[in-house]
Design a protein around this motif. Structure first.
Motif, mmCIF file in Angstrom:
data_model
loop_
_atom_site.group_PDB
_atom_site.id
_atom_site.type_symbol
_atom_site.label_atom_id
_atom_site.label_comp_id
_atom_site.label_asym_id
_atom_site.label_seq_id
_atom_site.Cartn_x
_atom_site.Cartn_y
_atom_site.Cartn_z
ATOM 1 N N GLU A 75 0.821 -1.212 0.000
ATOM 2 C CA GLU A 75 0.000 0.000 0.000
ATOM 3 C C GLU A 75 0.852 1.258 0.000
ATOM 4 O O GLU A 75 0.533 2.245 -0.683
ATOM 5 N N ASP A 76 1.973 1.224 0.736
ATOM 6 C CA ASP A 76 2.879 2.374 0.757
ATOM 7 C C ASP A 76 3.509 2.613 -0.612
ATOM 8 O O ASP A 76 3.625 3.754 -1.070
ATOM 9 N N LEU A 77 3.916 1.526 -1.277
ATOM 10 C CA LEU A 77 4.552 1.667 -2.579
ATOM 11 C C LEU A 77 3.538 2.022 -3.667
ATOM 12 O O LEU A 77 3.901 2.635 -4.676
ATOM 13 N N CYS A 78 2.285 1.638 -3.464
ATOM 14 C CA CYS A 78 1.242 2.079 -4.391
ATOM 15 C C CYS A 78 1.082 3.592 -4.311
ATOM 16 O O CYS A 78 0.897 4.270 -5.334
ATOM 17 N N ALA A 79 1.143 4.115 -3.091
ATOM 18 C CA ALA A 79 0.982 5.554 -2.898
ATOM 19 C C ALA A 79 2.222 6.338 -3.317
ATOM 20 O O ALA A 79 2.125 7.463 -3.799
ATOM 21 N N ASN A 80 3.398 5.717 -3.125
ATOM 22 C CA ASN A 80 4.657 6.405 -3.457
ATOM 23 C C ASN A 80 5.700 5.372 -3.831
ATOM 24 O O ASN A 80 6.229 4.676 -2.972
ATOM 25 N N TRP A 81 6.004 5.273 -5.123
ATOM 26 C CA TRP A 81 6.979 4.303 -5.595
ATOM 27 C C TRP A 81 8.330 4.448 -4.911
ATOM 28 O O TRP A 81 9.080 3.485 -4.781
ATOM 29 N N LEU A 96 8.623 -5.705 -7.824
ATOM 30 C CA LEU A 96 7.445 -6.563 -7.955
ATOM 31 C C LEU A 96 6.213 -5.828 -7.439
ATOM 32 O O LEU A 96 5.145 -5.852 -8.065
ATOM 33 N N ASN A 97 6.341 -5.162 -6.301
ATOM 34 C CA ASN A 97 5.239 -4.358 -5.759
ATOM 35 C C ASN A 97 4.857 -3.233 -6.711
ATOM 36 O O ASN A 97 3.673 -2.972 -6.949
ATOM 37 N N TYR A 103 -1.495 -2.422 -11.992
ATOM 38 C CA TYR A 103 -2.703 -3.142 -12.382
ATOM 39 C C TYR A 103 -3.751 -3.200 -11.285
ATOM 40 O O TYR A 103 -4.943 -3.376 -11.573
ATOM 41 N N THR A 104 -3.320 -3.088 -10.025
ATOM 42 C CA THR A 104 -4.277 -3.207 -8.925
ATOM 43 C C THR A 104 -3.764 -2.469 -7.695
ATOM 44 O O THR A 104 -2.554 -2.320 -7.510
ATOM 45 N N GLN A 105 -4.679 -2.025 -6.885
ATOM 46 C CA GLN A 105 -4.356 -1.423 -5.595
ATOM 47 C C GLN A 105 -4.713 -2.379 -4.453
ATOM 48 O O GLN A 105 -4.609 -2.012 -3.282
ATOM 49 N N ASN A 106 -5.123 -3.581 -4.813
ATOM 50 C CA ASN A 106 -5.566 -4.573 -3.830
ATOM 51 C C ASN A 106 -4.379 -5.417 -3.384
ATOM 52 O O ASN A 106 -3.797 -6.155 -4.183
#
Length: 362
Positions: A75-81, A96-97, A103-106
């Motif tokens: 979730e952190d890497l989705c918000a900020n690579w 990988l994250n 493709y997904t935030q899930n």
């Protein structure tokens, strides 16, 4: 515990069907417009085995101490690579994250994909290299696969090392080194296997093996001094606590590795007569008996042994297959399998040393 045994039983049942079909040389022949097409139905069973591994671990929820930590990382890497909190995490896992986040935030998909990587690497390795898949799949399920429910990054690295082990024994160095180096990008500790793969591929004078055990015993006597020296190279690890850093002697692992060592020595000549590359397996049985007997006190051994323990999944079937008497060969498998099942079930039943299984669906 029951669900683990049920899934494991299903996997073993399917693998026994594969062995039975292999012995009977079962094939399906279809006739389409007068032309015959031959299909090996055993491939379908392998696909089914892989699917069981992928689905069972992929839909788990809340299992292991690190489960929610990995979800949070995703979730952190989705918000900020470029989340600075993840700067020290191995880049293979970080990327990988990042790729999944396209493709997904899930976060459920991270668990599914990481488990699929572990499962497919292990099943492919066993399908390609094992002489007797039922025992190999049992060992893989109870070691790398199960520990990968908690140790996600190291589980992926260990599965890659397992696959590299098979390739390097075949002297396919390019693929073996590729998987070993790739494993490093998911867990840095896997790099310890690279020099070991190179060393274990060599033929040694028997005196060398004697010297190895003498040095191992000397290291055991000096374990406090050596441990302090090792921590000077890895000082921040001590902050994780003694329970995390140090393992205790395991009489079970010493006994089992001793049995495997004895078998490899009994069948030393047949192993090499069949294939000189089997020196790789023989050297590893000698190495691992010494490690479990004299080096269990090494810092992080509880983590490091994950790279070693599953290697028996390929070694044991190769050794036992050298026995020409079918009845004795069957007896070996029954005894070894019986011991493995006993030491898997009894601790779970008596001490509850397992994670209760939960899925995403309740």
């Amino acid at each position: 515990m029951e669900i683990y045994l049920l899934v494991l039983g299903l996997i073993i049942f399917l693998s026994i069907l594969i062995e039975t079909g292999k012995q009977a040389q079962v094939r399906c022949v279809f006739v389409i417009r007068g032309r015959e097409y031959s299909v090996a139905p055993l491939n379908s069973l392998w696909i089914l085995i892989a699917a069981v591994f992928v689905v069972f671990g992929g839909i788990r929820y809340g299992i292991g101490d690190d489960y929610f930590g990995y979800r949070m990382m995703f979730e952190d890497l989705c918000a900020n690579w470029n989340d600075p909190a993840r700067a020290g995490t191995e880049q293979g896992f970080v990327w990988l994250n990042r790729l999944l986040s396209l493709y997904t935030q899930n976060a459920d998909w991270l668990i599914f994909v990481t488990n699929a990587i572990i499962s497919l690497a292990g099943v492919w390795c066993i399908r390609r290299f094992s002489k007797f898949p039922p025992v190999s799949l049992f060992i893989f399920f109870t070691t790398i696969y199960y520990q990968g429910f908690n140790l996600v990054r190291q589980g992926m690295a260990a599965a890659m090392i397992f696959l590299a082990f098979g390739y390097i024994r075949e002297r396919n160095w390019i693929r073996g080194l590729f998987w070993t180096i790739l494993a490093f990008y998911f867990h840095k500790t896997s790099l310890i296997m690279l020099p070991l793969f190179l060393m274990m591929s060599l033929h040694y004078n028997p005196v060398f093996y004697l010297l190895y055990f003498v040095v191992s015993c000397a290291c055991f006597l000096l374990k406090e001094n050596i441990s302090d020296l090792l921590l000077t190279f890895y000082p921040y690890a001590a902050r994780d606590g003694a329970d995390y850093m140090y393992g205790s002697m395991s009489p079970t692992q010493i006994a089992l590795s001793g049995i495997y060592l004895a078998l490899s020595l009994v069948y030393y000549k047949p192993l090499l007569q069949r294939d000189k590359r089997n020196i790789f397996y023989i050297n590893f049985t000698i190495l691992m008996f010494g490690l479990y007997s004299c080096f269990y006190w090494v810092p992080m051994w509880g983590r490091l042994q994950l790279y070693f323990i599953c290697l028996y999944a390929l070694i044991i079937p190769e050794i036992v297959s050298c026995e020409e008497d079918k009845r004795l060969r069957a007896l070996y498998y029954l005894v070894i399998w019986g011991l493995l099942i006993f030491f898997y079930i009894v601790p779970m039943a008596l001490y509850g040393v397992t994670w209760p299984y939960r899925s995403l669906f309740g």
